[in-house]
Write an enzyme that holds these catalytic residues in place. Structure first.
Site, PDB file in Angstrom:
ATOM      1  N   LYS A   1       6.967 -10.545  20.082  1.00  0.00           N
ATOM      2  CA  LYS A   1       5.794  -9.971  19.408  1.00  0.00           C
ATOM      3  C   LYS A   1       6.065  -9.502  17.977  1.00  0.00           C
ATOM      4  O   LYS A   1       5.153  -9.447  17.156  1.00  0.00           O
ATOM      5  CB  LYS A   1       5.237  -8.798  20.223  1.00  0.00           C
TER       6      LYS A   1
ATOM      7  N   ASN B   1       0.100 -10.262  19.206  1.00  0.00           N
ATOM      8  CA  ASN B   1       0.024 -10.893  20.535  1.00  0.00           C
ATOM      9  C   ASN B   1      -0.874 -12.121  20.536  1.00  0.00           C
ATOM     10  O   ASN B   1      -0.980 -12.803  21.547  1.00  0.00           O
ATOM     11  CB  ASN B   1      -0.421  -9.887  21.605  1.00  0.00           C
TER      12      ASN B   1
ATOM     13  N   ASP C   1      -4.110  -6.061  21.955  1.00  0.00           N
ATOM     14  CA  ASP C   1      -3.732  -5.151  23.045  1.00  0.00           C
ATOM     15  C   ASP C   1      -4.456  -3.800  22.939  1.00  0.00           C
ATOM     16  O   ASP C   1      -4.976  -3.283  23.930  1.00  0.00           O
ATOM     17  CB  ASP C   1      -2.213  -4.886  23.028  1.00  0.00           C
TER      18      ASP C   1
ATOM     19  N   ALA D   1       3.814  -0.693  23.710  1.00  0.00           N
ATOM     20  CA  ALA D   1       2.483  -0.457  24.279  1.00  0.00           C
ATOM     21  C   ALA D   1       1.911   0.863  23.758  1.00  0.00           C
ATOM     22  O   ALA D   1       0.725   0.945  23.426  1.00  0.00           O
ATOM     23  CB  ALA D   1       2.562  -0.450  25.804  1.00  0.00           C
TER      24      ALA D   1
ATOM     25  N   GLY E   1      -4.161  -0.552  34.558  1.00  0.00           N
ATOM     26  CA  GLY E   1      -3.919  -1.465  33.440  1.00  0.00           C
ATOM     27  C   GLY E   1      -4.576  -2.828  33.531  1.00  0.00           C
ATOM     28  O   GLY E   1      -4.455  -3.639  32.604  1.00  0.00           O
TER      29      GLY E   1
HETATM   30  P1  ATR Z   1       6.497  -1.492  26.190  1.00  0.00           P
HETATM   31  O1  ATR Z   1       6.347  -2.619  25.213  1.00  0.00           O
HETATM   32  O2  ATR Z   1       5.940  -1.808  27.563  1.00  0.00           O
HETATM   33  O3  ATR Z   1       5.983  -0.210  25.654  1.00  0.00           O
HETATM   34  P2  ATR Z   1       9.199  -0.647  25.617  1.00  0.00           P
HETATM   35  O4  ATR Z   1       8.929  -0.823  24.162  1.00  0.00           O
HETATM   36  O5  ATR Z   1      10.486  -1.115  26.176  1.00  0.00           O
HETATM   37  O6  ATR Z   1       8.064  -1.357  26.472  1.00  0.00           O
HETATM   38  O7  ATR Z   1       8.994   0.917  25.977  1.00  0.00           O
HETATM   39  C1  ATR Z   1       9.188   1.408  27.263  1.00  0.00           C
HETATM   40  C2  ATR Z   1       8.807   2.900  27.307  1.00  0.00           C
HETATM   41  O8  ATR Z   1       8.983   3.353  28.660  1.00  0.00           O
HETATM   42  C3  ATR Z   1       9.685   3.777  26.447  1.00  0.00           C
HETATM   43  O9  ATR Z   1       8.933   4.862  25.982  1.00  0.00           O
HETATM   44  C4  ATR Z   1      10.752   4.252  27.443  1.00  0.00           C
HETATM   45  O10 ATR Z   1      11.371   5.483  27.117  1.00  0.00           O
HETATM   46  P3  ATR Z   1      12.652   5.522  26.116  1.00  0.00           P
HETATM   47  O11 ATR Z   1      12.092   5.417  24.733  1.00  0.00           O
HETATM   48  O12 ATR Z   1      13.277   6.838  26.384  1.00  0.00           O
HETATM   49  O13 ATR Z   1      13.518   4.356  26.512  1.00  0.00           O
HETATM   50  C5  ATR Z   1       9.904   4.446  28.671  1.00  0.00           C
HETATM   51  N1  ATR Z   1      10.701   4.403  29.912  1.00  0.00           N
HETATM   52  C6  ATR Z   1      11.225   3.310  30.514  1.00  0.00           C
HETATM   53  N2  ATR Z   1      11.902   3.653  31.638  1.00  0.00           N
HETATM   54  C7  ATR Z   1      11.791   5.018  31.749  1.00  0.00           C
HETATM   55  C8  ATR Z   1      12.259   5.979  32.678  1.00  0.00           C
HETATM   56  N3  ATR Z   1      12.982   5.620  33.770  1.00  0.00           N
HETATM   57  N4  ATR Z   1      11.962   7.271  32.474  1.00  0.00           N
HETATM   58  C9  ATR Z   1      11.233   7.653  31.402  1.00  0.00           C
HETATM   59  N5  ATR Z   1      10.761   6.794  30.457  1.00  0.00           N
HETATM   60  C10 ATR Z   1      11.034   5.488  30.634  1.00  0.00           C
END
Ligand code: ATR
Length: 285
Positions: free
Chosen positions: A71, A92, A107, A136, A247
């Site tokens: 993206k 996207n 999105d 997201a 979602g």
């Molecule tokens: P997306 O495009 O779906 O937003 P991403 O950019 O990888 O995916 O972001 C994932 C989000 O989920 C992040 O905010 C991540 O927190 P971190 O910035 O601390 O990594 C959050 N996230 C993923 N797994 C998590 C977990 N087990 N507990 C809390 N936050 C989580």
């Protein structure tokens, strides 16, 4: 629809693409309207992105969708970005506009349309808490900010990422950051809580991103997760009498907006929703 020498191509590129429901949704919509297009999914390794894009341009694709992990990298291959893609910093949807390849991000708007359709929420002047600070959260945060929310609180596990997003969104509205385990107070005065993290997604369906006791009936809860249909967070929100939103609607609406950008034709949203619902939930039953 018969495939002929006049059939044109639309696609999804990502890595992986095997779980995507976009081909089902778009092909059903194209068939219903009798439009001479097919929508295909291509799993493209990041090292092949440039070559794949050059190929799609040479083959005169009408446009394509872009998903993880391309993206952001796709931006270098495009001629122009629309306002939302620029502000979100990710694309996207790509449209061939007379040999100019233009990037969009549907999105955020897809999310907003789904929220308004299902929740009838008036966002103007309201406070919102967003859990997560990834791609997201960036799309949803930007769209809510320009829709007129009064304040956005970003709660994230990694504070540096929350701060970066908060600074970015401060161009359009008031923002603040808190850690995930200290967002109770922000939720108290919020009208909407949005989970953009992957916490609670299949197969870890018992997990909650925040303490369920912090939820209350005056704060609608929206979870970008669609498998399961009702996450533990949404279940807990229902228990306290809050309205909930998952979602799935965002998935349908972001697709419908892309469809309209490519084809200049109103998307059959009800059909797309039915196809997605069947493919996500019923075919697994
Ligand atoms: P997306 O495009 O779906 O937003 P991403 O950019 O990888 O995916 O972001 C994932 C989000 O989920 C992040 O905010 C991540 O927190 P971190 O910035 O601390 O990594 C959050 N996230 C993923 N797994 C998590 C977990 N087990 N507990 C809390 N936050 C989580």
């Amino acid at each position: 629809m018969e495939i002929t020498s006049e059939t044109k191509t639309i696609a999804l590129i990502g890595h992986p693409t095997i779980h995507s429901r976009s081909p089902q949704m778009h092909n059903a919509a194209l068939r219903k309207l009798g439009l001479p297009y097919v929508y295909l999914a291509y799993d493209i390794e990041p090292s092949n992105l440039k070559k794949a894009i050059a190929g799609m341009k040479a083959l005169q694709f009408t446009g394509w969708n872009v998903t993880i992990p391309h993206k952001v990298a796709i931006i270098d291959e495009l001629d122009e970005l629309d306002e939302s893609a620029k502000a979100i910093g990710a694309v996207n949807t790509v449209v061939n506009r007379n040999q100019k390849w233009v990037g969009y991000n549907t999105d955020g708007l897809g999310y907003l349309q789904s929220l308004q359709e299902e929740m009838k929420i008036n966002l103007k002047g309201k406070k919102v808490v967003i859990l997560g600070a990834g791609g997201a959260a960036r799309a949803v945060g930007y769209t809510l900010a320009i829709a007129g929310v009064k304040k956005i609180t970003i709660a994230n596990r990694t504070m540096s990422k929350a701060e970066r997003l908060s600074e970015h969104l401060a161009q359009w509205t008031e923002t603040e950051t808190v850690s995930l385990d200290s967002c109770k107070q922000a939720i108290e005065s919020a009208a909407l809580l949005v989970n953009t993290t992957s916490v609670g997604m299949h197969p870890h369906v018992e997990a909650l991103p925040i303490h369920p006791n912090w939820l209350h009936k005056d704060c609608m809860v929206s979870d970008l997760i669609y498998i399961p249909r009702e996450t533990a967070l949404l279940h807990a929100a229902k228990q306290v009498g809050a309205k909930v939103h998952n979602g799935m609607g965002m998935l349908v609406h972001q697709a419908a907006i892309a469809f309209e950008l490519w084809l200049n034709h109103k998307a059959p949203i009800a059909l797309m929703k039915e196809v997605l619902d069947h493919s996500l939930y019923e075919s697994k039953a």
